[in-house]
Write a protein that holds these residues in place. Sequence first.
Motif, PDB file in Angstrom:
ATOM      1  N   ILE A 126       0.834  -1.204   0.000  1.00  0.00           N
ATOM      2  CA  ILE A 126       0.000   0.000   0.000  1.00  0.00           C
ATOM      3  C   ILE A 126       0.868   1.252   0.000  1.00  0.00           C
ATOM      4  N   ILE A 127       1.884   1.268   0.858  1.00  0.00           N
ATOM      5  CA  ILE A 127       2.761   2.439   0.951  1.00  0.00           C
ATOM      6  C   ILE A 127       3.519   2.642  -0.353  1.00  0.00           C
ATOM      7  N   ALA A 128       3.988   1.540  -0.955  1.00  0.00           N
ATOM      8  CA  ALA A 128       4.737   1.655  -2.210  1.00  0.00           C
ATOM      9  C   ALA A 128       3.862   2.200  -3.328  1.00  0.00           C
ATOM     10  N   ARG A 129       2.606   1.813  -3.352  1.00  0.00           N
ATOM     11  CA  ARG A 129       1.722   2.238  -4.448  1.00  0.00           C
ATOM     12  C   ARG A 129       1.204   3.660  -4.251  1.00  0.00           C
ATOM     13  N   THR A 130       0.842   4.006  -3.023  1.00  0.00           N
ATOM     14  CA  THR A 130       0.175   5.294  -2.774  1.00  0.00           C
ATOM     15  C   THR A 130       1.106   6.369  -2.229  1.00  0.00           C
ATOM     16  N   GLY A 131       2.262   5.968  -1.694  1.00  0.00           N
ATOM     17  CA  GLY A 131       3.137   6.932  -1.046  1.00  0.00           C
ATOM     18  C   GLY A 131       2.700   7.296   0.355  1.00  0.00           C
ATOM     19  N   HIS A 132       1.663   6.660   0.875  1.00  0.00           N
ATOM     20  CA  HIS A 132       1.127   7.007   2.180  1.00  0.00           C
ATOM     21  C   HIS A 132       2.005   6.429   3.295  1.00  0.00           C
ATOM     22  N   HIS A 133       3.197   6.982   3.433  1.00  0.00           N
ATOM     23  CA  HIS A 133       4.116   6.575   4.493  1.00  0.00           C
ATOM     24  C   HIS A 133       3.541   6.883   5.872  1.00  0.00           C
ATOM     25  N   TYR A 134       2.538   7.732   5.878  1.00  0.00           N
ATOM     26  CA  TYR A 134       1.827   8.071   7.118  1.00  0.00           C
ATOM     27  C   TYR A 134       1.443   6.820   7.908  1.00  0.00           C
ATOM     28  N   TYR A 135       1.153   5.715   7.217  1.00  0.00           N
ATOM     29  CA  TYR A 135       0.690   4.497   7.892  1.00  0.00           C
ATOM     30  C   TYR A 135       1.824   3.627   8.432  1.00  0.00           C
ATOM     31  N   ILE A 136       3.071   4.032   8.266  1.00  0.00           N
ATOM     32  CA  ILE A 136       4.178   3.150   8.611  1.00  0.00           C
ATOM     33  C   ILE A 136       4.150   2.743  10.076  1.00  0.00           C
ATOM     34  N   ASP A 137       3.698   3.633  10.967  1.00  0.00           N
ATOM     35  CA  ASP A 137       3.655   3.318  12.393  1.00  0.00           C
ATOM     36  C   ASP A 137       2.237   3.385  12.944  1.00  0.00           C
ATOM     37  N   LYS A 138       1.234   3.202  12.080  1.00  0.00           N
ATOM     38  CA  LYS A 138      -0.164   3.292  12.512  1.00  0.00           C
ATOM     39  C   LYS A 138      -0.899   2.029  12.075  1.00  0.00           C
ATOM     40  N   ASP A 139      -0.433   0.898  12.595  1.00  0.00           N
ATOM     41  CA  ASP A 139      -1.024  -0.383  12.206  1.00  0.00           C
ATOM     42  C   ASP A 139      -2.501  -0.466  12.550  1.00  0.00           C
ATOM     43  N   HIS A 140      -2.893   0.026  13.732  1.00  0.00           N
ATOM     44  CA  HIS A 140      -4.297  -0.078  14.129  1.00  0.00           C
ATOM     45  C   HIS A 140      -5.191   0.663  13.147  1.00  0.00           C
ATOM     46  N   LEU A 141      -4.791   1.864  12.773  1.00  0.00           N
ATOM     47  CA  LEU A 141      -5.595   2.667  11.861  1.00  0.00           C
ATOM     48  C   LEU A 141      -5.707   1.990  10.502  1.00  0.00           C
ATOM     49  N   LEU A 142      -4.598   1.515   9.965  1.00  0.00           N
ATOM     50  CA  LEU A 142      -4.625   0.867   8.666  1.00  0.00           C
ATOM     51  C   LEU A 142      -5.403  -0.442   8.718  1.00  0.00           C
ATOM     52  N   ARG A 143      -5.194  -1.190   9.799  1.00  0.00           N
ATOM     53  CA  ARG A 143      -5.891  -2.471   9.914  1.00  0.00           C
ATOM     54  C   ARG A 143      -7.397  -2.282   9.958  1.00  0.00           C
ATOM     55  N   ASP A 144      -7.855  -1.259  10.699  1.00  0.00           N
ATOM     56  CA  ASP A 144      -9.293  -1.022  10.773  1.00  0.00           C
ATOM     57  C   ASP A 144      -9.874  -0.690   9.402  1.00  0.00           C
ATOM     58  N   ARG A 145      -9.136   0.066   8.609  1.00  0.00           N
ATOM     59  CA  ARG A 145      -9.622   0.397   7.270  1.00  0.00           C
ATOM     60  C   ARG A 145      -9.576  -0.827   6.353  1.00  0.00           C
ATOM     61  N   LEU A 146      -8.533  -1.627   6.506  1.00  0.00           N
ATOM     62  CA  LEU A 146      -8.438  -2.844   5.707  1.00  0.00           C
ATOM     63  C   LEU A 146      -9.559  -3.819   6.041  1.00  0.00           C
ATOM     64  N   GLN A 147      -9.908  -3.902   7.296  1.00  0.00           N
ATOM     65  CA  GLN A 147     -10.955  -4.849   7.683  1.00  0.00           C
ATOM     66  C   GLN A 147     -12.272  -4.537   6.978  1.00  0.00           C
ATOM     67  N   ARG A 148     -12.538  -3.256   6.743  1.00  0.00           N
ATOM     68  CA  ARG A 148     -13.770  -2.905   6.026  1.00  0.00           C
ATOM     69  C   ARG A 148     -13.734  -3.431   4.592  1.00  0.00           C
ATOM     70  N   ARG A 149     -12.571  -3.348   3.944  1.00  0.00           N
ATOM     71  CA  ARG A 149     -12.461  -3.853   2.584  1.00  0.00           C
ATOM     72  C   ARG A 149     -12.492  -5.381   2.574  1.00  0.00           C
ATOM     73  N   LEU A 150     -11.826  -6.019   3.531  1.00  0.00           N
ATOM     74  CA  LEU A 150     -11.856  -7.476   3.584  1.00  0.00           C
ATOM     75  C   LEU A 150     -13.280  -7.980   3.739  1.00  0.00           C
ATOM     76  N   ALA A 151     -14.053  -7.302   4.587  1.00  0.00           N
ATOM     77  CA  ALA A 151     -15.445  -7.715   4.777  1.00  0.00           C
ATOM     78  C   ALA A 151     -16.254  -7.489   3.494  1.00  0.00           C
TER      79      ALA A 151
END
Length: 495
Positions: free
Chosen positions: A26-51
């Motif tokens: 995700i970081i490589a494609r979008t450049g959103h390095h913001y998520y590098i240390d925010k696993d909880h935030l990214l995981r919560d957003r990913l869970q919505r897509r997985l569902a």
Amino acid sequence: MPGSSARREADESWRKGAFAELKQAIIARTGHHYYIDKDHLLRDRLQRRLAAVACPDAATYLALLADPRRGPAEWQELEAEITVGETFFFRHAEQFAALRDTILPALIQENRRSRRLRIWSAGCAVGAEPYSLAILLERMLGPGLPDWTIEILGSDLNARALAMAREGVFTEWAMRGMAAADRKRDFTALPDRRHWRIADRHRRRVRFVQHNLLSLLEPGGAAGWAEFDLILCRNVLIYFSSEKIAPMLSALACGLSPAGWLMVGHSDAIAALPRDLRTVELSGTTAFRLPTASHSIQPWLPRPPADGLAPISEPKDQLDLDLPRLELMAQWQPWPDAAAPDPAAPEQAAPEPGAPEPGAPEPAVPSLAAIRAFADSGQLRAAAMAAEAAIAANPLDARMHFYDGVIAQAAGDRLRAEAALRRAVYLCGHMVMAHYHLGLALIDGGEREAGRRRLALVLRLCADLPDGSLLAEGDGLTARDLEARVHMQLRPGPR
């Protein structure tokens, strides 16, 4: 705590899976390095897509993204999920003041022979920024506008946001602080009375395209992105890693015309400016130009008329890091309707802030950030309910009444807005922004003289504040900035 234990177990299950690989992709494609240390935030957003796509784990989702048939569409959905950003018209008033007073006049003077302007709004989200520029240029050029060719390009990674931008429909919350006359001039109210469509004459001047800024760093990636007189890339670089910021600035510099200007966001951290650019200090903000651009800025005499642009007031807790603020929306469940404090009710002993009813479990109290998160995402009813709940928990907090009033203004409920703002100034007589919004509410309600008196009080309050002092709930607005805004409102002439 049981909840903490469950969260730790969920975290462990993600770590054992392909989450790390997915995050890097995700970081490589979008450049959103913001998520590098925010696993909880990214995981919560990913869970919505997985569902949404019925993927049981990160590894299965990675395979879906790599699928040549289904992957591209899912990448677009994922990019929309992780790049949600709040935006509103004339965001960051001091930067739009610099555009109006310095940058655009210089460009108009520079291009007076060709009568052509090319502007790029990079990371435009749902389009409020490029449309704001279209409105501003109409104010500045006036009757001479038809003689100019104006090209405003808005780009974003988020295809869903771009579809909304092309539609050009906004809630009143996105126009908060704009005078009613300005809204009527530049927007058309829709039948539901909660949404407004940008005028067609502005829509025709703005074109939207999907674009990943990271592509500028690839060989040949900047082709076609050149000769812009003005590039706005505000509140975008904050998501990139520090090593990508300087190359990105250089790439944007390559897109400028010889006399062009670049403006980034206040919170876009720039550790070292590349040699491609030089800094131009302006009142209240900073812009960048090519080293070869002329240092002199020719004055442009025509100024906006008395009924011209009324800049937007920006709430104090508006953060440039939109994602973490919006994430606060998930911290509590919507409350049932709660009655707002009645100023006419008999006096009772003030409850302790946040005290629950006897025998009732103590609920979570919505914070200012949570209230703003609902409002920023256009959920004005949820925002109003959150404000009511916060007021019920702490009825003496003037800030909660202030936001209750501003949200009611955005929803078109003038009487409720006026009542809430009066409570705010009663509880905190020196809350300048509450007096200001109350003055606007009175003027919009036809009580022009009462509104003007209230704005005159705002001027007296501002005069007592030091230069450069920031106003509470003003989101970077200074006392001097607000004084200039009030003088525009008090200036004689039709509104």
